[in-house]
Design a protein around this motif. Sequence first.
Motif, short mmCIF file in Angstrom:
data_model
loop_
_atom_site.label_atom_id
_atom_site.label_comp_id
_atom_site.label_asym_id
_atom_site.label_seq_id
_atom_site.Cartn_x
_atom_site.Cartn_y
_atom_site.Cartn_z
N ALA A 49 4.55 13.44 -10.98
CA ALA A 49 4.48 12.64 -12.19
C ALA A 49 3.30 11.68 -12.09
N THR A 50 2.32 11.81 -12.98
CA THR A 50 1.12 10.99 -12.89
C THR A 50 0.33 11.03 -14.19
N PRO B 272 7.67 3.67 2.37
CA PRO B 272 8.46 3.09 1.28
C PRO B 272 8.05 3.78 -0.02
N ARG B 273 8.88 4.67 -0.50
CA ARG B 273 8.52 5.46 -1.69
C ARG B 273 8.49 4.61 -2.95
N ARG B 274 9.46 3.72 -3.08
CA ARG B 274 9.55 2.89 -4.28
C ARG B 274 10.34 1.63 -3.93
N HIS C 50 2.67 11.07 -3.72
CA HIS C 50 3.32 10.91 -5.01
C HIS C 50 3.29 9.45 -5.47
N ARG C 51 3.54 8.54 -4.53
CA ARG C 51 3.47 7.11 -4.88
C ARG C 51 2.06 6.74 -5.33
N ARG C 52 1.04 7.23 -4.62
CA ARG C 52 -0.35 6.91 -4.98
C ARG C 52 -0.68 7.44 -6.37
N LEU C 53 -0.24 8.64 -6.67
CA LEU C 53 -0.53 9.22 -7.98
C LEU C 53 0.16 8.44 -9.10
N SER D 121 0.83 -1.20 0.00
CA SER D 121 0.00 0.00 0.00
C SER D 121 0.86 1.25 0.00
N PHE D 122 0.36 2.30 -0.64
CA PHE D 122 1.12 3.54 -0.78
C PHE D 122 1.37 4.23 0.56
#
Length: 246
Positions: free
Chosen positions: A168-169, A74-76, A140-143, A51-52
């Motif tokens: 960025a999305t 955890p961003r990525r 940002h991760r969710r987008l 999960s984001f």
Amino acid sequence: MSIPNPVRRVQRVRHELRRRDVEVTRVEPIGPHFVAVTFAGEALADFVSASFDDHVKFIFDGTDGEPVRRDYTPRRFDPVRRELTIEFALHGEGQAARWARQAAPGQRATIGGPRGSMIIPMDYDWHLLVGDATALPAVHRRLEELPRGTRVLAVLEAHDPAERRTMATDVDLDLRWVVSTDELLATVRDLPLPPGEGFAWGAGEASGMARLRQVLIDAKGHPREAMRVAAYWKRGVSEHHENLEQ
């Protein structure tokens, strides 16, 4: 618009709690106030972040030699390269900010968790994302993860205009930046919510997020079953993470 008799669709998943020794491989600045630190190691072979808004426990040696523990998103994660990226805020004089300012490849640290994930489905008609600077990595991760064309409203707080990162999305994004918690709450209160079934997510300082939750429930009439609001930090407390539920 509220949904009558909504069904809670968020899925809670538990993970085996593990501590993983990792090594810094890259350090990349994100504007003047954030830095992305990438860690690698064989211990990440079975790492899972579903999960984001998951959080891991980042553990490092403090200035007194004692271990320091802080929660981070955890961003990525790249499972092939076994690389985990975490974004650190550089403002303030906390020990984690000091560590991040001097982070360099080859340094060692420990990652604990995540202990579990709250998986929010992506097929809602719309999503509302609200938060302060500490929520930016999760937002940002969710987008990045939501399907192309998904309707998203975002209200994000950044005291310094330099923190207003480009997101960025491929989603249909209505993004509004504010400079204070009061402005954030007023913007959400006045924001027309789209028709259909939506999910509201928020994260930030504890007192502000408690007020946000009440705005969503009382002023917007949004169902509790379709929201998740978390306190990522608490003023005057060095280590704090709490899910706000009623």
